[in-house]
Design an enzyme around this catalytic site. Structure first.
Site, PDB file in Angstrom:
ATOM      1  CB  SER A 586      19.869 -57.915  31.535  1.00  0.00           C
ATOM      2  OG  SER A 586      20.410 -57.429  30.336  1.00  0.00           O
ATOM      3  CG  ASP A 672      22.135 -50.409  31.249  1.00  0.00           C
ATOM      4  OD1 ASP A 672      23.018 -50.788  30.456  1.00  0.00           O
ATOM      5  OD2 ASP A 672      21.326 -51.179  31.783  1.00  0.00           O
ATOM      6  CG  HIS A 707      23.771 -53.792  32.117  1.00  0.00           C
ATOM      7  ND1 HIS A 707      22.515 -53.554  31.604  1.00  0.00           N
ATOM      8  CD2 HIS A 707      23.912 -55.148  32.135  1.00  0.00           C
ATOM      9  CE1 HIS A 707      21.926 -54.707  31.316  1.00  0.00           C
ATOM     10  NE2 HIS A 707      22.755 -55.690  31.630  1.00  0.00           N
TER      11      HIS A 707
END
Length: 739
Positions: A586, A672, A707
């Site tokens: 991320s 995501d 995610h």
């Protein structure tokens, strides 16, 4: 002729954008359209290419997965927690991906510890009166992806409210189940953001709805037993930089509504005992105060504990009332009442939890988070004029390790005890119940309820060491800035400059990489790989200042710190300079992309999980999910030219150049919503164009995930095995553990 597979080449369709006199031509922006069959075909081709290029890593993947599976107790359970007249717990069953939620009746609560002593639960053995009230596996079997967004019960245990995501995009459906019959009610609410909150009686459910940018901005209430079309909106937050969340007060009398970002919050209360109540504003966003609110009943008076940064970045705790706050006008200085815990430069006050017996304080000192105890007698004394007590002088929980984490797991308002989880890099999570003290008696000893079992592992075979990497910077006091680095290794590994090393980092949003046990990580350590966690600026390990020195215009410090930590691992002999890999996800994926451009020669392999690598493009578009909220983290490049050029200077996609890049794996998911799949898709194309070396650039996308990747624990183990195999392969480490 070479038999090597050919990587997919996306068509180039130039798209221009211009900001602050700078025109950028992006040939791959068209890949953003995930409804396009051409885009989907390209993504499938990328997966096929990656599978072909990494086929020789299968034995490593199999070994890592098998070792994780062998060491993990697959048929497992949680420690039961009491709510009302029931003990609630989960069972995890061998071969099943998801937990099963169970409960058993509890004995009458007489206020003593015995009524709060959880029943002994054994794997595979049902307790008398045990009920399965939610089998996640049965629900997940209906969908290619399944994840719960939240689950809550009323006080009596008659109604369950839960939200589910069946695609990975985190748009949830709110559902209800009658726990007395086990039947799911016909009513449902679509497009809910996150989990619901039930009022104590189970008559109303409160939930958030997100806007087009995936920002939770509307608070709604649903009356159980009525159609969703009759739900009532209670609040709408129009400020595009505020993210709104809800939870109940400790005694469940009020709903706490916090709308905020990384720099300031807006707080409201709603009376849960009144079905017609409206949210009441306490502290507005105009005050630019970063704060949280906890109602507390003290000697019959309803008061508020405010954790805030008014007197310093590391927070203080004040005592006031809702009436006092509401009586103040915006044009006068904000009065937060009596200071209970003053600001300290060396201690970060993270927050408080209220119980009927004492206040529990979460605080961080020297990177370590733990729980401190604030007696109600001390609170009363300060209220009545006594000198505030510094957080560092409170009684706290201590453990026989230098590097550990202790956090509050639960603190039921009426319970005679509270529950914490203690863990470290080398200690599996331990769950303790801590009795509240009795006036005049010594603090009771913690009661160990459970230690997470690990099969066939000598945990004494591993070591955790803290070193400090000096930078070229000095802090406000004139001292040299040093980056804490946690070094994890097998006991047979010594700093002789011969060992393959994996460096991990994150460094954003004030998120701390706290000590946490990991079964899959043991497979790396067993192969002689040193795992180093770089606690770079932008995280929260050393207080608020550590975070602020790694955000906005100071963001490049995050990337320099990671390279500095890498160099220090070489200097101190922990790392073989020819065998270093890096991993981050991320915002940590942004870190990976930045260091790949800054110092590609230092790494032989990089894994970037759901990487935020086209961050400038994303944040320049406030209509994209989360972009406007991100301005408090990165700055606003639309209005601020300095921010624009700063972000452009480190954006991984913008700064790919001709060089010999290491082997890079970009891993993402199609659905995501936090970091859109298009960012790594574009990045990989540009990396291949400029790759001057022989190392492969691969792209792996989960077509039914979000995610966090695919749903289910076995799939998570496989994902981690894939990452670790890619790293180990390029570090020259064999499938055989060798230890």
């Amino acid at each position: 002729m070479s038999d090597a597979p050919t990587p997919p080449q996306a068509t180039q369709v130039p798209v221009e954008r211009t900001h602050h006199g700078d025109t950028v031509v992006d040939p791959y922006e068209w890949l953003r359209d995930k409804e396009s069959q051409e885009v989907l075909d390209h993504l499938h081709a990328e997966n096929a290419y990656t599978e072909a290029v990494t086929a020789d890593q299968q034995s490593l993947r199999d070994a890592f997965f098998a070792e994780t599976k062998h060491r993990t107790v697959e048929t497992d359970l949680s420690v039961p927690s009491r709510q009302g007249d029931w003990w609630y717990f989960t069972r995890t069953i061998e071969g099943e991906q998801h937990p099963v939620f169970c409960r058993v009746p509890a004995a009458p609560d007489d206020g003593g510890l015995s009524a709060w002593t959880p029943p002994e639960v054994e794997p595979g053995v049902s307790l008398a009166g045990e009920e399965t009230y939610f089998d996640t596996n049965a629900e997940a079997a209906k969908h290619p992806f399944y994840q719960l967004g939240g689950m809550t019960r009323d006080q009596a245990g008659r109604l369950l409210a839960y939200s589910e995501d069946t695609s990975g995009d985190e748009h949830h459906t709110l559902r209800f189940r009658d726990l007395s019959t086990g039947e799911t009610l016909d009513e449902a609410v679509d497009n809910v953001h996150g989990g619901p909150v039930l009022d104590p009686a189970g008559e109303r459910a409160y939930y958030m709805v997100a806007d087009a940018a995936w920002r939770p901005h509307q608070l709604w209430v649903h009356t159980v037993g009525t159609p969703a079309g009759t739900d009532r909106m209670l609040l709408q937050i129009d400020d595009e930089q505020l993210w709104t969340g809800i939870e109940t007060s400790a005694d469940e009398r009020e709903l706490l509504i916090i709308s905020g970002n990384a720099e300031y919050d807006e707080s409201r209360l709603l009376d849960l005992t009144d079905p017609d109540a409206e949210p009441q504003l306490l502290i507005s966003a105009a005050r630019r105060l970063l704060h949280t609110v906890e109602p507390i009943e003290l000697d019959g008076q309803r008061l508020l504990l405010i954790t805030h940064n008014q007197s310093g970045a590391n927070n203080a705790l004040s005592l006031t009332s809702a009436a006092t706050l509401r009586a103040q006008t915006e044009d006068e200085p904000l009065d937060l009442g009596t200071t209970v815990l003053p600001h300290e430069e060396t201690v970060k006050l993270e927050g408080v939890a209220v119980t009927a017996a004492e206040v529990l304080v979460s605080a961080r000192r020297d990177t370590i988070e733990s729980v401190q105890r604030l007696p109600l007698a001390t609170l009363r004394a300060v209220r009545d004029g006594a000198t505030p007590t510094p957080t560092s002088q409170l009684d706290g929980l201590r453990f026989d390790e230098d590097l550990y984490t202790c956090f509050l797991a639960s603190a039921r308002y009426e319970a005679p005890l509270f529950r914490v989880v203690h863990s470290s890099w080398l200690t599996p999570p331990r769950i303790y119940d801590i009795p509240h003290p009795t006036p005049g008696d010594d603090a009771p000893e913690p009661i160990l309820r459970r230690e997470t079992p690990v099969h066939d592992v000598d945990l004494d075979a591993y070591r955790a060491t803290r070193i400090w990497a000096p930078t070229d910077d000095v802090d406000a006091s004139g001292d040299q800035v040093q980056v804490p680095v946690t070094v994890l290794h097998h006991r047979d590994v010594t700093p002789d400059s011969s060992h393959p090393t994996l460096v991990i980092g994150y460094g954003s949003y004030e998120v701390s990489m706290d000590p946490a046990f990991s079964v899959p990580r043991l497979s790396l350590l067993d192969r002689g790989i040193v795992v180093a966690v770089a606690h770079v600026r932008g995280g929260g390990e050393l207080g608020r200042g550590w975070y602020e020195d790694g955000k906005k215009l100071a963001k490049p410090n995050t990337f320099r710190d990671f390279v500095t930590a890498t160099d220090h691992l070489v200097t101190t002999g922990w790392a073989d300079p020819e065998r270093i890999a890096a991993w981050g996800g991320s915002a940590g994926g942004l870190l990976m992309g930045a260091v790949a451009n800054m110092a590609p020669e230092k790494y032989v392999a990089i894994v970037a999980q759901v990487p935020f690598v086209d961050n400038l493009t994303s944040i320049l578009d406030p209509d994209l999910p989360l972009s406007a909220l991100e301005w408090e983290e990165w700055g606003n490049p639309i209005t601020d030219e300095d921010v624009y050029w700063c972000m452009k200077s480190y954006s991984p996609y913008e700064n790919v150049h001709d060089t010999a890049y290491p082997a890079i794996a970009a891993v993402t998911s199609l659905h995501d919503t936090r970091v859109l799949y298009v960012e790594p898709t574009k990045w990989v194309q540009r990396l291949r164009e400029h790759q001057q070396g022989e190392a492969p650039i691969v792209f792996k996308i989960e077509m039914d995930g979000g995610h966090g990747g695919a749903s289910g624990r076995y799939e998570a183990w496989k994902d981690r095995a894939w990452d670790y195999a890619f790293i180990a392969h390029h570090l020259g480490v064999a499938a055989d553990a060798g230890r």
